[in-house]
Design a protein around this motif. Structure first.
Motif, short mmCIF file in Angstrom:
data_model
loop_
_atom_site.label_atom_id
_atom_site.label_comp_id
_atom_site.label_asym_id
_atom_site.label_seq_id
_atom_site.Cartn_x
_atom_site.Cartn_y
_atom_site.Cartn_z
N SER A 125 0.82 -1.21 0.00
CA SER A 125 0.00 0.00 0.00
C SER A 125 0.86 1.26 0.00
O SER A 125 0.59 2.23 -0.73
CB SER A 125 -0.92 0.00 1.22
OG SER A 125 -1.66 1.19 1.32
N LEU A 126 1.92 1.27 0.80
CA LEU A 126 2.79 2.45 0.86
C LEU A 126 3.55 2.65 -0.44
O LEU A 126 3.81 3.79 -0.85
CB LEU A 126 3.76 2.31 2.03
CG LEU A 126 3.10 2.44 3.42
CD1 LEU A 126 4.04 1.97 4.51
CD2 LEU A 126 2.69 3.89 3.66
N ALA A 127 3.92 1.54 -1.11
CA ALA A 127 4.61 1.66 -2.40
C ALA A 127 3.71 2.33 -3.42
O ALA A 127 4.18 3.09 -4.29
CB ALA A 127 5.03 0.29 -2.90
N VAL A 128 2.39 2.10 -3.32
CA VAL A 128 1.44 2.74 -4.22
C VAL A 128 1.16 4.18 -3.78
O VAL A 128 1.14 5.10 -4.60
CB VAL A 128 0.13 1.92 -4.29
CG1 VAL A 128 -0.93 2.66 -5.09
CG2 VAL A 128 0.40 0.55 -4.91
N GLN A 129 0.94 4.37 -2.47
CA GLN A 129 0.65 5.72 -1.98
C GLN A 129 1.77 6.70 -2.31
O GLN A 129 1.51 7.88 -2.56
CB GLN A 129 0.44 5.68 -0.47
CG GLN A 129 -0.82 5.00 -0.01
CD GLN A 129 -0.92 4.98 1.51
OE1 GLN A 129 -0.69 6.00 2.18
NE2 GLN A 129 -1.23 3.82 2.07
N TYR A 130 3.01 6.21 -2.31
CA TYR A 130 4.13 7.10 -2.55
C TYR A 130 4.08 7.71 -3.96
O TYR A 130 4.61 8.80 -4.18
CB TYR A 130 5.45 6.35 -2.37
CG TYR A 130 6.66 7.21 -2.60
CD1 TYR A 130 6.94 8.29 -1.76
CD2 TYR A 130 7.52 6.97 -3.66
CE1 TYR A 130 8.03 9.10 -1.97
CE2 TYR A 130 8.63 7.78 -3.88
CZ TYR A 130 8.88 8.84 -3.04
OH TYR A 130 9.96 9.64 -3.25
N LEU A 131 3.43 7.05 -4.88
CA LEU A 131 3.37 7.56 -6.25
C LEU A 131 2.58 8.86 -6.35
O LEU A 131 2.87 9.70 -7.20
CB LEU A 131 2.73 6.52 -7.19
CG LEU A 131 3.47 5.20 -7.37
CD1 LEU A 131 2.67 4.28 -8.27
CD2 LEU A 131 4.85 5.45 -7.97
N THR A 132 1.58 9.01 -5.48
CA THR A 132 0.69 10.17 -5.63
C THR A 132 0.42 10.92 -4.33
O THR A 132 -0.27 11.94 -4.35
CB THR A 132 -0.67 9.71 -6.20
OG1 THR A 132 -1.24 8.73 -5.32
CG2 THR A 132 -0.50 9.10 -7.58
N GLY A 133 0.94 10.44 -3.21
CA GLY A 133 0.55 11.02 -1.93
C GLY A 133 1.44 12.14 -1.44
O GLY A 133 2.43 12.53 -2.09
N ASP A 134 1.08 12.64 -0.28
CA ASP A 134 1.86 13.65 0.44
C ASP A 134 3.18 12.99 0.87
O ASP A 134 3.19 12.04 1.65
CB ASP A 134 1.06 14.10 1.66
CG ASP A 134 1.78 15.11 2.53
OD1 ASP A 134 2.98 14.92 2.81
OD2 ASP A 134 1.13 16.08 2.96
N THR A 135 4.29 13.49 0.36
CA THR A 135 5.58 12.81 0.55
C THR A 135 5.92 12.62 2.02
O THR A 135 6.29 11.52 2.44
CB THR A 135 6.70 13.57 -0.17
OG1 THR A 135 6.34 13.75 -1.54
CG2 THR A 135 8.01 12.81 -0.10
N PHE A 136 5.81 13.68 2.81
CA PHE A 136 6.19 13.57 4.21
C PHE A 136 5.22 12.68 4.98
O PHE A 136 5.62 11.88 5.82
CB PHE A 136 6.27 14.95 4.86
CG PHE A 136 6.69 14.90 6.30
CD1 PHE A 136 7.95 14.44 6.67
CD2 PHE A 136 5.82 15.31 7.30
CE1 PHE A 136 8.33 14.38 8.00
CE2 PHE A 136 6.19 15.26 8.64
CZ PHE A 136 7.45 14.80 8.98
#
Length: 468
Positions: free
Chosen positions: A158-169
Motif C-alpha cells: 500500500s505504501l509503495a502505491v501511496q508514494y506515487l501520488t501522496g503527500d511525501t512527508f
C-alpha cells in the motif's frame, strides 16, 4: 496434565512467596548444583512455569527433579499425591544435595563412560530426550502470526502505491512506523522463512524511505537508509532488492552532487539485475553522467540499452509489490527525454529530439496507465517541468507556461525538493537575455520562486532527474 498437579505446582510456589521469575531462578540454581549448565534463561523458564501451572503441558522428568531440588523435597513427595514412588530408572536425590551424576560426567571432556549402572544410563537418556523435546517446543513457537505477517505485506504494498501520488512527508512517516514494527519483530526469535520475508519487507521500506528522503531534500540521510536496506538484502541474498538499493544509492549520490559516483552505482546495480523494468531504470541512470558530460553517443546507448532490458521478460517479488517498484512506459519515456536533453545542449537537432520524448511522456501520462502499470504523479510533474525547460531553451515561452500549469497547481504536500531544483533550472532559463523585459517571463519567475514549501531540505545547486 491433571489440573490437580497444575494447582499443586502453583500452590507450592505461592506458599514459598515466590514469583514465577524467582522460581525460575531457583530451578536454574538447582540445575547448576547438579552440574547442568544447559538450562535456558529465566524468561523462557518463567513462560514454561506459566504453562505448567495452567495445566497446558506436563513438566519433563528433568524439571520434576529440579522442582524437588528447589522445593527441598524427595522425588517421592512430588505432586499432589504421596507415596507414588519413583518412575522407572529415576534416582531419588533427597533434598537436592549435589551428587556426582552421570549427567555431569557426560558434560566433561573425559571420554570414560558414566558410572552408576543401568539406572544412571537410563536417567541420562531420558534427560537427553526431554531436553531435545523442550528445545523443539521452544523452536516451534512462531515469533509472528500469519495475520501480522500478511498485514506487513499489505502495508508495504500500500505504501509503495501511496508514494506515487501522496503527500511525501505523510507517507514517509507511515513508512517509518511500519518499518519500525517490522524491525521490532525481527528482534524476536523467528522461523527462518518468516525472518526472510521480514528482511525483504524491511529492505523494501528502506528503499522507499530513501527515495522519499531525497525528495524531501535530505540525500545524505537517504544514503544511510539505503545502506540499512542493503544490510537486509544481503542477509537474504535478494538480488532484485540489491539492484533496487543500488538505484536508490545512485539517486542519493546524484542529488548530493556526485553524478559520476551516481553512474557507477547504477552500473553496479546491473550486476544484480540485467533484465526487466528495474534494469531499464538502472541503464538510464547510468547514462545520466555521460549526458551531463555532453557525451550524446553514450547517452543514446544507455537509452537503447534500457529499451532492450525492458523488452526482456522478467518477474520478481518487487514487481509483485508494485507501486514505486514498477517503472511505467511513461516514466521511462520521461527519463529518456531528460537524458537526451542533458546531452543535447548546443545541438538543436538533439534538443528537438529531447523535447519530442518529453512531450510524448506527458501524453502517455495523460492517457493513463497501461495494463499492469501505475503512474507516478511526481515523475509526471517532472516531465512537465523538463518539457517546459526544453521549450524555454527553444524560446517558446507560451508553450513553457502551458507545460508548467499542472506543476504550479500541486498542493504543498506534493511539492518536493527535487521538483524545486528542476524549477530553479527553469528560472535560470528565464534569466536569459531573450526573456528580459517580458512581463510574462517575470510573472512566471515569481510563481516559480514561491513554489517550494519552507520545510523542505535544500539540495545542492545542480540539475537532476527525478525518481518516482
Amino acid at each position: 496434565m491433571s489440573s490437580e498437579l497444575a494447582a499443586w505446582l502453583r500452590r507450592q510456589r505461592e506458599d514459598r512467596g515466590w514469583t514465577r521469575t524467582e522460581l525460575a531462578r531457583q530451578l536454574i540454581r538447582a540445575a547448576r548444583a547438579r552440574g547442568d549448565t544447559s538450562m535456558p534463561g529465566a524468561g523462557n523458564i518463567s513462560h514454561n512455569i506459566y504453562r505448567w501451572e495452567r495445566g497446558a503441558v506436563t513438566p519433563a522428568e528433568r524439571y520434576k527433579l529440579l522442582y524437588c531440588g528447589a522445593f527441598g523435597i524427595p522425588f517421592s513427595q512430588f505432586g499432589p499425591g504421596r507415596g507414588q514412588g519413583l518412575p522407572p530408572g529415576m534416582v531419588d536425590t533427597g533434598l537436592g544435595v549435589p551428587a556426582p551424576s552421570a549427567y555431569r560426567e557426560l558434560l566433561s571432556s573425559d571420554p570414560a563412560p558414566p558410572e552408576g549402572g543401568a539406572s544412571a544410563i537410563r536417567r541420562e537418556v531420558l534427560m537427553a530426550a526431554h531436553e531435545g523435546s523442550e528445545h523443539a517446543e521452544r523452536a516451534e513457537q512462531r515469533g509472528i502470526g500469519e495475520a501480522t505477517l500478511e498485514q506487513f505485506r499489505a502495508d508495504t504494498a500500500s505504501l509503495a502505491v501511496q508514494y506515487l501520488t501522496g503527500d511525501t512527508f505523510g507517507v514517509f512517516t507511515e513508512m517509518r512506523r511500519v518499518r519500525n514494527r517490522i524491525t521490532d519483530a525481527l528482534s524476536r526469535r523467528q522461523w527462518p522463512r518468516d525472518a526472510a520475508e521480514l528482511y525483504l519487507l524491511a529492505g523494501c521500506l528502506s528503499a522507499l524511505m530513501a527515495a522519499a528522503a531525497v525528495n524531501l531534500g535530505y540525500p545524505q540521510e537517504a544514503g544511510e537508509l539505503t545502506r540499512a536496506g542493503w544490510a537486509y538484502a544481503t542477509i537474504i541474498d535478494h538480488r532484485p532488492l540489491m539492484a533496487r538499493l543500488r538505484l536508490c544509492a545512485a539517486y542519493a549520490a546524484y542529488w548530493s552532487g556526485h553524478p559520476e559516483r551516481s553512474a557507477d552505482l547504477a552500473r553496479s546495480g546491473l550486476g544484480f539485475l540485467a533484465d526487466g523494468q528495474g534494469a531499464a531504470q538502472l541503464h538510464l541512470f547510468g547514462g545520466l553522467a555521460a549526458a551531463r558530460r555532453g557525451d550524446a553517443a553514450s547517452a543514446r546507448q544507455a537509452i537503447a540499452a534500457a529499451r532492450d532490458a525492458r523488452d526482456r521478460e522478467h518477474h520478481d517479488e518487487l514487481l509483485e509489490i508494485g507501486g514505486e517498484f514498477g517503472f511505467s512506459r511513461a516514466t521511462q519515456t520521461y527519463y529518456a527525454g531528460f537524458v537526451l536533453a542533458e546531452a543535447a545542449r548546443g545541438s538543436k537537432q538533439d534538443a528537438e529530439a529531447a523535447g519530442g520524448e518529453l512531450e510524448h511522456a506527458t501524453r502517455l501520462y495523460a492517457a493513463g496507465p497501461g495494463p499492469g502499470e501505475q503512474h507516478s504523479r511526481r515523475c509526471q510533474m517532472l516531465a512537465h517541468t523538463d518539457l517546459a525547460i526544453a521549450r524555454l531553451r527553444a524560446g517558446a515561452l507560451d508553450a513553457a507556461i502551458a507545460a508548467l500549469g499542472p506543476v504550479l497547481d500541486l498542493p504543498p504536500g506534493e511539492r518536493t525538493a527535487v521538483q524545486g531544483r528542476r524549477l530553479a533550472v527553469a528560472r535560470t532559463e528565464l534569466a536569459q537575455p531573450v526573456y528580459r523585459g517580458s512581463a510574462q517571463a517575470r510573472g512566471l519567475n515569481e510563481q516559480l520562486a514561491a513554489f517550494a514549501p519552507a520545510g523542505l531540505g535544500r539540495l545542492p545547486d545542480q540539475d537532476g532527474v527525478g525518481q518516482g
